[in-house]
Every structure is written in C-alpha cells, then in structure tokens.
Design a protein around this motif. Sequence first.
Motif, PDB file in Angstrom:
ATOM      1  N   ILE A  52       0.838  -1.204   0.000  1.00 31.80           N
ATOM      2  CA  ILE A  52       0.000   0.000   0.000  1.00 31.80           C
ATOM      3  C   ILE A  52       0.871   1.251   0.000  1.00 31.80           C
ATOM      4  O   ILE A  52       0.664   2.184  -0.782  1.00 31.80           O
ATOM      5  N   GLY A  53       1.880   1.288   0.897  1.00 28.37           N
ATOM      6  CA  GLY A  53       2.691   2.489   1.071  1.00 28.37           C
ATOM      7  C   GLY A  53       3.613   2.797  -0.096  1.00 28.37           C
ATOM      8  O   GLY A  53       3.902   3.960  -0.382  1.00 28.37           O
ATOM      9  N   MET A  54       4.093   1.747  -0.790  1.00 33.66           N
ATOM     10  CA  MET A  54       5.047   1.956  -1.890  1.00 33.66           C
ATOM     11  C   MET A  54       4.373   2.065  -3.252  1.00 33.66           C
ATOM     12  O   MET A  54       4.853   2.780  -4.131  1.00 33.66           O
ATOM     13  N   TYR A  55       3.277   1.349  -3.453  1.00 36.43           N
ATOM     14  CA  TYR A  55       2.701   1.249  -4.796  1.00 36.43           C
ATOM     15  C   TYR A  55       1.275   1.784  -4.890  1.00 36.43           C
ATOM     16  O   TYR A  55       0.637   1.628  -5.928  1.00 36.43           O
ATOM     17  N   GLY A  56       0.785   2.386  -3.799  1.00 40.04           N
ATOM     18  CA  GLY A  56      -0.587   2.870  -3.794  1.00 40.04           C
ATOM     19  C   GLY A  56      -0.731   4.234  -4.450  1.00 40.04           C
ATOM     20  O   GLY A  56       0.166   4.723  -5.141  1.00 40.04           O
ATOM     21  N   HIS A  57      -1.881   4.861  -4.218  1.00 41.47           N
ATOM     22  CA  HIS A  57      -2.201   6.155  -4.809  1.00 41.47           C
ATOM     23  C   HIS A  57      -2.485   7.166  -3.698  1.00 41.47           C
ATOM     24  O   HIS A  57      -2.747   6.794  -2.559  1.00 41.47           O
ATOM     25  N   GLY A  58      -2.458   8.433  -4.045  1.00 45.93           N
ATOM     26  CA  GLY A  58      -2.907   9.484  -3.126  1.00 45.93           C
ATOM     27  C   GLY A  58      -2.242   9.408  -1.762  1.00 45.93           C
ATOM     28  O   GLY A  58      -1.012   9.455  -1.636  1.00 45.93           O
ATOM     29  N   ARG A  59      -3.059   9.279  -0.728  1.00 50.98           N
ATOM     30  CA  ARG A  59      -2.563   9.246   0.652  1.00 50.98           C
ATOM     31  C   ARG A  59      -2.136   7.818   1.024  1.00 50.98           C
ATOM     32  O   ARG A  59      -2.586   7.262   2.015  1.00 50.98           O
ATOM     33  N   LYS A  60      -1.239   7.275   0.245  1.00 55.34           N
ATOM     34  CA  LYS A  60      -0.885   5.864   0.413  1.00 55.34           C
ATOM     35  C   LYS A  60      -0.134   5.604   1.711  1.00 55.34           C
ATOM     36  O   LYS A  60      -0.358   4.584   2.368  1.00 55.34           O
ATOM     37  N   VAL A  61       0.737   6.500   2.125  1.00 60.69           N
ATOM     38  CA  VAL A  61       1.494   6.290   3.361  1.00 60.69           C
ATOM     39  C   VAL A  61       0.569   6.366   4.567  1.00 60.69           C
ATOM     40  O   VAL A  61       0.654   5.541   5.492  1.00 60.69           O
ATOM     41  N   TYR A  62      -0.339   7.331   4.554  1.00 66.59           N
ATOM     42  CA  TYR A  62      -1.327   7.438   5.637  1.00 66.59           C
ATOM     43  C   TYR A  62      -2.156   6.156   5.735  1.00 66.59           C
ATOM     44  O   TYR A  62      -2.370   5.619   6.827  1.00 66.59           O
TER      45      TYR A  62
ATOM     46  N   PHE B 174      -3.555   1.151   8.475  1.00 68.66           N
ATOM     47  CA  PHE B 174      -3.789  -0.289   8.403  1.00 68.66           C
ATOM     48  C   PHE B 174      -2.871  -1.038   9.364  1.00 68.66           C
ATOM     49  O   PHE B 174      -3.314  -1.906  10.131  1.00 68.66           O
ATOM     50  N   PHE B 175      -1.596  -0.683   9.362  1.00 72.27           N
ATOM     51  CA  PHE B 175      -0.615  -1.381  10.190  1.00 72.27           C
ATOM     52  C   PHE B 175      -0.918  -1.193  11.676  1.00 72.27           C
ATOM     53  O   PHE B 175      -0.915  -2.160  12.451  1.00 72.27           O
ATOM     54  N   LEU B 176      -1.204   0.048  12.081  1.00 70.78           N
ATOM     55  CA  LEU B 176      -1.429   0.322  13.503  1.00 70.78           C
ATOM     56  C   LEU B 176      -2.707  -0.345  14.011  1.00 70.78           C
ATOM     57  O   LEU B 176      -2.715  -0.951  15.087  1.00 70.78           O
ATOM     58  N   TYR B 177      -3.779  -0.221  13.256  1.00 68.91           N
ATOM     59  CA  TYR B 177      -5.048  -0.838  13.666  1.00 68.91           C
ATOM     60  C   TYR B 177      -4.864  -2.329  13.918  1.00 68.91           C
ATOM     61  O   TYR B 177      -5.237  -2.860  14.975  1.00 68.91           O
ATOM     62  N   THR B 178      -4.333  -3.015  12.933  1.00 68.49           N
ATOM     63  CA  THR B 178      -4.274  -4.475  13.019  1.00 68.49           C
ATOM     64  C   THR B 178      -3.195  -4.949  13.986  1.00 68.49           C
ATOM     65  O   THR B 178      -3.385  -5.966  14.664  1.00 68.49           O
ATOM     66  N   MET B 179      -2.089  -4.227  14.090  1.00 67.54           N
ATOM     67  CA  MET B 179      -1.029  -4.654  14.992  1.00 67.54           C
ATOM     68  C   MET B 179      -1.435  -4.450  16.456  1.00 67.54           C
ATOM     69  O   MET B 179      -1.227  -5.335  17.293  1.00 67.54           O
ATOM     70  N   ILE B 180      -2.023  -3.310  16.762  1.00 68.47           N
ATOM     71  CA  ILE B 180      -2.434  -3.045  18.148  1.00 68.47           C
ATOM     72  C   ILE B 180      -3.498  -4.042  18.586  1.00 68.47           C
ATOM     73  O   ILE B 180      -3.455  -4.577  19.696  1.00 68.47           O
ATOM     74  N   ALA B 181      -4.453  -4.329  17.710  1.00 65.48           N
ATOM     75  CA  ALA B 181      -5.500  -5.297  18.055  1.00 65.48           C
ATOM     76  C   ALA B 181      -4.910  -6.684  18.284  1.00 65.48           C
ATOM     77  O   ALA B 181      -5.374  -7.439  19.149  1.00 65.48           O
ATOM     78  N   SER B 182      -3.856  -7.022  17.529  1.00 67.63           N
ATOM     79  CA  SER B 182      -3.246  -8.351  17.648  1.00 67.63           C
ATOM     80  C   SER B 182      -2.556  -8.552  18.992  1.00 67.63           C
ATOM     81  O   SER B 182      -2.370  -9.701  19.418  1.00 67.63           O
ATOM     82  N   VAL B 183      -2.183  -7.476  19.637  1.00 69.69           N
ATOM     83  CA  VAL B 183      -1.518  -7.592  20.945  1.00 69.69           C
ATOM     84  C   VAL B 183      -2.450  -8.259  21.961  1.00 69.69           C
ATOM     85  O   VAL B 183      -1.998  -9.034  22.814  1.00 69.69           O
TER      86      VAL B 183
ATOM     87  N   PRO C  50     -17.748  -1.260  15.033  1.00 66.04           N
ATOM     88  CA  PRO C  50     -17.283   0.028  14.504  1.00 66.04           C
ATOM     89  C   PRO C  50     -15.761   0.094  14.310  1.00 66.04           C
ATOM     90  O   PRO C  50     -15.175   1.169  14.388  1.00 66.04           O
ATOM     91  N   LEU C  51     -15.124  -1.043  14.089  1.00 64.50           N
ATOM     92  CA  LEU C  51     -13.667  -1.110  13.976  1.00 64.50           C
ATOM     93  C   LEU C  51     -13.211  -1.127  12.515  1.00 64.50           C
ATOM     94  O   LEU C  51     -12.134  -1.609  12.200  1.00 64.50           O
ATOM     95  N   HIS C  52     -14.025  -0.563  11.628  1.00 63.28           N
ATOM     96  CA  HIS C  52     -13.838  -0.733  10.194  1.00 63.28           C
ATOM     97  C   HIS C  52     -13.152   0.438   9.504  1.00 63.28           C
ATOM     98  O   HIS C  52     -12.893   0.360   8.301  1.00 63.28           O
ATOM     99  N   THR C  53     -12.849   1.510  10.213  1.00 63.17           N
ATOM    100  CA  THR C  53     -12.503   2.766   9.525  1.00 63.17           C
ATOM    101  C   THR C  53     -11.187   2.699   8.763  1.00 63.17           C
ATOM    102  O   THR C  53     -10.948   3.528   7.885  1.00 63.17           O
ATOM    103  N   TRP C  54     -10.338   1.708   9.066  1.00 62.81           N
ATOM    104  CA  TRP C  54      -9.078   1.590   8.326  1.00 62.81           C
ATOM    105  C   TRP C  54      -9.289   1.045   6.916  1.00 62.81           C
ATOM    106  O   TRP C  54      -8.477   1.294   6.007  1.00 62.81           O
ATOM    107  N   LEU C  55     -10.384   0.294   6.705  1.00 61.67           N
ATOM    108  CA  LEU C  55     -10.533  -0.466   5.464  1.00 61.67           C
ATOM    109  C   LEU C  55     -10.745   0.404   4.222  1.00 61.67           C
ATOM    110  O   LEU C  55     -10.052   0.193   3.216  1.00 61.67           O
ATOM    111  N   PRO C  56     -11.673   1.373   4.224  1.00 56.76           N
ATOM    112  CA  PRO C  56     -11.856   2.166   2.998  1.00 56.76           C
ATOM    113  C   PRO C  56     -10.582   2.874   2.563  1.00 56.76           C
ATOM    114  O   PRO C  56     -10.272   2.912   1.360  1.00 56.76           O
ATOM    115  N   ASP C  57      -9.832   3.449   3.516  1.00 56.68           N
ATOM    116  CA  ASP C  57      -8.578   4.123   3.162  1.00 56.68           C
ATOM    117  C   ASP C  57      -7.586   3.142   2.540  1.00 56.68           C
ATOM    118  O   ASP C  57      -6.947   3.439   1.523  1.00 56.68           O
ATOM    119  N   ALA C  58      -7.440   1.974   3.169  1.00 59.81           N
ATOM    120  CA  ALA C  58      -6.491   0.984   2.661  1.00 59.81           C
ATOM    121  C   ALA C  58      -6.872   0.534   1.259  1.00 59.81           C
ATOM    122  O   ALA C  58      -6.007   0.409   0.375  1.00 59.81           O
TER     123      ALA C  58
END
Length: 503
Positions: A153-163, A168-177, A233-241
């Motif tokens: 996503i961050g290297m090959y995406g469009h627009g706000r790809k790094v954001y 995506f990384f923070l949401y899923t990694m924090i939940a995995s803890v 309501p834990l879905h907000t990362w998905l549309p951006d990703a």
Amino acid sequence: MTALHSTILTLVTFVPLAGALLLLFAPRRDRDIRIFSLVISLLAFILSLHLPVHFQRAQTGFQYEVDKAWIPTPHIHYHMGADGISMWLVVLTTFLTPLCVLISWKSINERVKEFFILLLVLETALIGVFVSLDLFLFYFFWEATLIPMALLIGMYGHGRKVYAAVKFFLYTMIASVFMLAAILWLYAKIGSFDFVVIQTAIRNGQVENFHAAALWLFLGFFVAFAVKVPLFPLHTWLPDAHVEAPTAGSVLLAGVLLKMGTYGMLRFNLGLFPEQSRNNAPWIMVLALIGIIYGALVAMVQPNLKKLIAYSSISHLGFVVLGIFSFTQAGLDGATFVMLAHGVSTGALFMLAGILYERRHTYEIVEFGGLATPMPVYATFFLFIVLSSLGLPLLNGFVGEFLVLSGAFTSRAVYGILGATGVIWSACYLLWMYQRVFFGKVREPVNQSLPDLDIREQIALWPPAVAALVMGVAPLLWLNAIDPAVQVALAPLAQLASRVVGR
C-alpha cells in the motif's frame, strides 16, 4: 502419495516464499520477473489443488497433518493441518495470486522486483495463517501478513498511500496484541501452544482459573479478529487501505486478508471458547447486522468506485459473522461459503476497477457514463460479476447468503429479517453504480476512445467469472467438504446447549 500427503502443506505454503527468495538474486529484467512470478504463483495453485482432490470428505478432523518439534523451550511445534474450511481458504489464496500477477503486468512499472517479492511473501503468510495449528506459528504468520501488505500500500498505492498504510498497520497490529496476551496466558497454564492440546485441556476442565479468565481470553482473540474482518465500529481503516492500495493489494486484501478475521472467529473463538461465544453472541450479531446495513447504505452514497466496493466488503463480511454466531449448521456452512464467494466476486470487482483506473486514472463515478458503448466486453464482465456479488440465483453470492439468512432466522427471526434487507440494499448500490458507469450517453469525450479488454486482462477475468458460475450451480463441490468441519465446530456448542436444557 503418503509422502506427498505429509509435505503438501509445507510445499504449498513455502513455494511462494522460495520464489520470492530467488527473485532477490534475479537481475532487474522486468519482463522476466513478471513471468517468473506468474510461474511460481501458478505452481502454488497447482500444488494446492492436491488438497481438495485427495481430501477425505467423510473424515472429520484435520488432514495432511505435519507435527514436528521446532523450538524446545518454549514448546513450539511446526504443526500444520487442514480441514474442509481452511483447505478452501488456501485454494482461494493460491487462486487469486496468479490473477494479481496478471492484473499488475502493466500497471507496476517501478520497483517491479520488489513488488512481486512482496506479493509472494504475502501469499506465504496468508496460507500459513489458515494451516497453522500451533498458536505461536499462527501468530507468527498472522503478524507476517502486515509487513508486505503495508509496504504494497505504502510503496505502490495512490494518493494518501502512506497514511493508509500506517493506519492499516497500527489498527491491526495493536488489536493483535490482545490476542498475543491471550495466547501467552494459555501457554502459561497449559505449557503448550498446540491448538488441539489447548482445546482438549479446556474441554476437560484441566486449565486452572479458566472460568475466571474465559471472558477476557475470548475478547482478546475476538478484538484481533473483529478489527481484521473488519466488524463495525472497527472498520474505519478499510476504505482508506482499499482506495489507496494498488489493484493487486486490494484483491488480496478483500479476497483473502479479511477472511483471516472470520476464519479466526470460527476456528479459535468457537473452537476454544464455546460457552463465551454463546454468551456474547447477541451483541456480536447486532454488530454484524449494523455492519451489513450500514456498509450497504454508505456504499450507496459513495462517489468513488473503489470506496463503494470497499464498503460492500464491510456489508458482505457482516453476513459471515452473522452466520458464524447463529450456531446453526446452515449458518456456519453459509458463512464459510460467503467467505469463498466474496473472495472471488469482490476480488474480480477490484480487478475490474483497476483496469478502468489504468485507462482513466480516476475512480470517480461522475467521470464515467456510457462505457458499455466503447467497452462492451468489459461491461459484460462487470455486469456478470456485479450479479454474482449481489446474490443472483445460480451464481456464487446467492448460496452462501441464503444459508446464512436461514441460520440467522432459525436462531432468531428478527436477525434473518434484518439481514435480508442487506441483500436488497446490495442490489440497489451495485445496480445503480453499474447504471451510472455503463449506461446512457458517453459524457466525457475521452471515454469514447477507451480501449476494451485486451487478451491478458480477459485471461485474468475469466477464472473468477467461471468460478462464480460453478460455485452457484454446483455448491456441493465445496459444501461436502465444509459440512463435516462445521459439524465438529458445532459439537461443543450442542453439548453446551444440552447441559443448559438438562439443568
């Protein structure tokens, strides 16, 4: 054949990784890298077909098992196995990856080697999640999916790809803890990470203080899985990703990565904590119903084609959660089938959206209109996949949703009624989107000369189209293997219900 039976899961899992390692040392000749990646992904798919071909459908439990001591302290085993649920998710992963290679053939022109290395590493991590029966190994593969997907996503995406990648990384990694904490608690009490050993110990009442900790353990696993689904309501990362990801990233994200969450609920929440699953089912099913209806309504008002498909995923995955927590044979069969059907149909929708983006470099629906005139073959494929996604009878979307709604209605009539409205809304937003993009006059002059699908793009789109038809016409090819695994998952819940009635 016996030797292959015991090694097939290892081969299917690590062939893509071996290909990625070989690519590291390959010269930077883009065409050769693309061909090699396609060959490796096709090899993984062909190997994965061994699983359904030789699967013993009358046999319950895990098949193709391999169990080797890996790390002596702590006691970690290289333990893999597949049942009728995980087997088809592995095949879905290996089926979609070659299509991702094909669809990225021309759209990825910079850092081509790195792109295909990440794609193959991601394939290995995804397969590993579905076949791991050691919780440490499972968690290893679970976390391993984050890095290649975030980089894609961050290297090959469009627009706000790094954001989008960081979110995506923070949401899923924090939940995995939270899941990691639950896994470590179980290991501290049982002395093993092995899923079967832990399940047996819990069912036999051999885990000290389990009843006091059961709710927190259940929630630890559930939060990690709910974020991955993602459940409202834990879905907000998905549309951006989805919107910022490259086409191949969106295909694997929607087609496979989201299924890690629903697979985890079915395998671990129901498998390890049946009592807590039953106790918490009412509020979970309410969240699933909100996700179904909310995702569909928000999809209806999206001006962006890719974001519309992303919100449709939230709605469709709500059906899966609804089916799982209905605790019925039809509900769980349907939930598993929806996972597979959604992977095929939504993966194809993202491929079709990516093809349009390559030509116009926009996803805004207002920029299109009348595309059926310059692109009739593309419009035909798009319509067929739209019909499969909205659940037209004789296509793949119908079977799973019908079974889920049957199970939900059996569990509680209002669940089935509210869930059925999601089918109506999905027809509304998908058909309205199709009408705005393909019918009417060509409004933008640039659209009049858009080229139709070339041979490579048609080759990428035919397999999901055929799969959608075959799954709709002959669903028993899948359900005959899914059914025994579902019966095993439901057995402890049935025993629990009989004990409650006996009191």
